[in-house]
Design an enzyme around this catalytic site. Structure first.
Site, short mmCIF file in Angstrom:
data_model
loop_
_atom_site.label_atom_id
_atom_site.label_comp_id
_atom_site.label_asym_id
_atom_site.label_seq_id
_atom_site.Cartn_x
_atom_site.Cartn_y
_atom_site.Cartn_z
N LYS A 174 -4.02 3.39 -1.18
CA LYS A 174 -5.23 4.20 -1.02
C LYS A 174 -4.84 5.59 -0.52
O LYS A 174 -4.08 5.73 0.42
CB LYS A 174 -6.19 3.56 -0.01
N ASP A 193 0.82 -1.21 0.00
CA ASP A 193 0.00 0.00 0.00
C ASP A 193 0.86 1.26 0.00
O ASP A 193 2.09 1.21 -0.02
CB ASP A 193 -0.99 -0.01 1.17
N MET A 246 -4.92 9.15 10.36
CA MET A 246 -5.65 9.67 9.20
C MET A 246 -6.58 10.81 9.57
O MET A 246 -7.70 10.92 9.08
CB MET A 246 -6.45 8.54 8.53
#
Length: 462
Positions: free
Chosen positions: A270, A248, A383
């Protein structure tokens, strides 16, 4: 990569050394071990060097180097004089004839480097620094000497004896590699190391006769927050043996360099509003590759089970009957806070720590705000950069002090790490001011005050 490492077969090949002193003698010793025919040209020659030349069936020419010398007859040339001008002449003459040339301790006049060597013949390991630090090469060689058993050479020789039989039985190179890797993990090595060759032959013969199509497997591996030295030993081992690496966005480039070089690498990163491959697609990829009999490393930044969706992936694998392993990684909370000099707990400031995700859903984060407003608690938000302003306002609205310390750790544990400290009242405004970019970890709590005295990483780099 500034140099391309190769291994030359020099048995009975003519090689020229220009120079007759001790430096030339050291290089001649290496060429002698490689079985080369050694020729020397120099006004004078040491007795020990002359003996090596004679033992190799080479010739000594008592003369100074001349650019008219026919150099194409040699596989390689080493300039080993203490005269810079002569060494340069040798380099220029060899370049004109496309002959490999090394000028000792003079990297600009080298077409090849002589590395530091760990000799476990037929296993030979070389260490080179492109001529920048020979001492460092030798130190690394010393470390390798200490950890590589002397029996590895016998194991390489034993494997060579069986190579043709294994290749005939297992024609697919990927499956053949798995056979050897599994075999080396068996008692075979100890049998060979102890010269129990009858038992070793019996073991490999039995294993080869009973060999079946290997089953696929998935490794969910935590790659940590970015610093490759924070990888676990198990993570590194599985990364090196995987046939496919599915990785990722948060896996750093230095960590990807540690994966097996010929493995297929599939990016499924992502970013906000930009998913290269949706989660359902990632799950399907894991099942697909493993069903083909491949060993798949699902490499995730941080830890697979802390906001890494590892649980969703192994549910899919379990349903498909795919075997899997989970390798924990150092999560961003512990890695980034440590490198920022902020302990997540402290007897005087925080007796609990809470991990949260700051992802927004329909414009607002869904968090249990009343549970988060607690004086002696550290909050760690993953995040949360995009929704930071909203999160700070919500905490203040639910009773948290506006002057509660906050730290933003951007690209933590990497050379690009940046730490910004503020309060709930002003930290959101500092994001654009300091050009803070994702990935960023947010730490909220009194423990942030300790950074000023505990920022060991910055002091270590100063």
């Amino acid at each position: 990569m500034d140099i391309f490492p190769i291994s030359l077969k020099l048995q009975q090949q003519p090689c020229l050394i220009v120079g007759g002193g001790h430096i030339a003698y050291r290089k001649a010793l290496l060429l002698q071990k490689a079985g080369a025919i050694i020729h020397v040209i120099a006004p004078e020659i040491e007795t020990a060097l002359l003996e090596i030349v004679q033992q190799s069936a080479g010739q000594y020419v008592q003369a100074r180097f001349s650019v008219d010398l026919p150099l194409r007859q040699y596989r390689l040339v080493i300039a080993a004089t203490d005269e810079a001008d002569t060494n340069q002449q040798v380099f220029i003459a060899c370049e004109a004839e496309n002959v490999l040339v090394n000028s000792v301790d003079d990297p600009p006049h080298c077409r090849f480097m002589v590395p530091a060597i760990v000799d476990r013949s037929p296993l030979v390991i070389s260490v080179a620094t492109n001529g920048t630090s020979p001492v460092l090469s030798r130190q690394i060689r010393t470390q390798l000497e200490a950890v590589i058993p002397h029996g590895m050479g016998k194991l390489a020789e034993f494997s060579g004896k069986w190579r043709a039989a294994v290749k005939a039985k297992i024609s697919n190179p990927d499956k053949r590699r798995i056979f050897w890797e599994d075999l080396y993990a068996s008692p075979l090595k100890e049998h060979v190391f102890n010269d129990n060759l009858v038992q070793a032959d019996r073991l490999i013969e039995q294993t080869l006769n009973e060999w079946q199509q290997p089953k696929g497997e998935v490794y969910l591996v935590g790659a940590g927050p970015g610093d490759p030295e924070l990888l676990t030993l198990k993570a590194l081992r599985l990364m090196q043996q995987a046939d496919v690496v599915i990785y990722d966005r948060l896996v750093s480039a230095p960590i990807m360099e540690l994966c097996r070089r010929d493995a297929e690498k599939v990016y499924v990163g992502k970013a906000r509003s930009n998913h290269a491959v949706p989660q359902e697609g990632i799950n399907a990829l894991l099942v697909k590759y493993a069903s083909e009999g491949k060993r798949v490393c699902r490499l995730k930044g941080g830890d697979p089970f802390i906001f890494g969706r590892g649980g969703e992936e192994i549910e899919e694998l379990f349903a498909a009957g795919i075997p899997f392993q989970v390798v924990p990684g150092i999560t961003a909370a512990s890695g980034c806070s440590a490198y920022a000099g902020i302990p997540l707990t402290h007897r005087d400031y925080a007796q609990s720590v809470r991990f949260l995700t700051g992802h927004l859903k329909e414009g607002s984060p869904e968090l249990p705000w009343s549970e988060l407003v607690y004086e002696n608690q550290t909050l760690v938000l993953y995040m949360g950069l995009i929704g930071l302003e909203t999160i700070c306002k919500k905490l203040i609205e639910h009773g948290q002090r506006s002057d509660m310390p906050v730290a933003l750790v951007s690209k933590g544990t990497t050379p690009e790490q940046k730490v910004v400290v503020g309060t709930l009242q002003n930290i959101a405004a500092q994001v654009s001011e300091h050009q803070i970019q994702a990935p960023t970890l947010t730490i909220i709590g009194e423990v942030v005050r300790l950074r000023e005295q505990l920022q060991w990483q910055e002091r270590a780099e100063a």
